[in-house]
Design an enzyme around this catalytic site. Sequence first.
Site, PDB file in Angstrom:
ATOM      1  CG  MET A   1      -0.279   0.110   2.402  1.00 57.91           C
ATOM      2  SD  MET A   1       1.186  -0.783   3.002  1.00 57.91           S
ATOM      3  CE  MET A   1       1.220  -2.238   1.963  1.00 57.91           C
ATOM      4  N   GLY A  44      -2.198  -8.151  -3.910  1.00 56.83           N
ATOM      5  CA  GLY A  44      -2.234  -6.689  -3.583  1.00 56.83           C
ATOM      6  C   GLY A  44      -1.828  -6.564  -2.006  1.00 56.83           C
ATOM      7  CB  CYS A  45      -1.976  -3.960   0.390  1.00 48.95           C
ATOM      8  SG  CYS A  45      -1.724  -3.660   2.119  1.00 48.95           S
ATOM      9  CG  PHE A  46       2.536  -7.458   2.758  1.00 47.43           C
ATOM     10  CD1 PHE A  46       2.072  -6.339   3.128  1.00 47.43           C
ATOM     11  CD2 PHE A  46       3.577  -7.548   1.979  1.00 47.43           C
ATOM     12  CE1 PHE A  46       3.057  -5.303   3.409  1.00 47.43           C
ATOM     13  CE2 PHE A  46       4.560  -6.701   2.097  1.00 47.43           C
ATOM     14  CZ  PHE A  46       4.464  -5.606   2.963  1.00 47.43           C
TER      15      PHE A  46
END
Length: 210
Positions: A1, A44-46
């Site tokens: 992010m 996507g964002c972990f």
Amino acid sequence: MGLLAVAGAVLLAPAHAERAVPIPAARADVPRAPGLQTAVLAGGCFWGMEAVFGHMKGVKSVTAGYAGGTRATATYDQVSTERTRHAEAIRVVYDPAQVSYATLLRVYFSVAHDPTEVNRQGPDTGPSYRSAIFPQTPQQAQVARAYIAQLGAARAYPAPIATRIERGGFFPAESYHQDFFDRNPTHPYIVRWDKPKLAAFRAAYPTLSR
């Protein structure tokens, strides 16, 4: 992010994260074997990926990290340049006696991320946010490919599945990224994007949630 995504998180409506996409279970699965097994998934964002799988029965641990690039450039600052070939990913250690690899993939495809987005997820853009599976065994690769084909044939999504099957090592992210969801419940990004995602998982898969 990215920082822009965090700053704008409260202004953007969540995409499909508020509900699970109804998809069929995989027809093929990895044969059960004794001992714990490992899966590596990028979507996507972990932070959000870790939140979903970290609250799943049979999952023993989830580690946020970077997959697909080299160890030398596996840092958040370098990966954020989008020039290292890494994807933000999670390493899931699970007990196949409690949850199977195909079940992990069903959650991954239906609610943990949107597999039709290319080099992005929600407010985050760039190849590090791509949808990718990093099989740890030939059997995992076979099951993942078969499931992608099955979901494509079922027309489960309004757009083609963009998930790639890739090779590459996994490198844990910095300590401040680990367990980020649980440690930062009021963070704007978590509230706007990841809490709805976890709620969607629990609503769609109550028997898998803990």
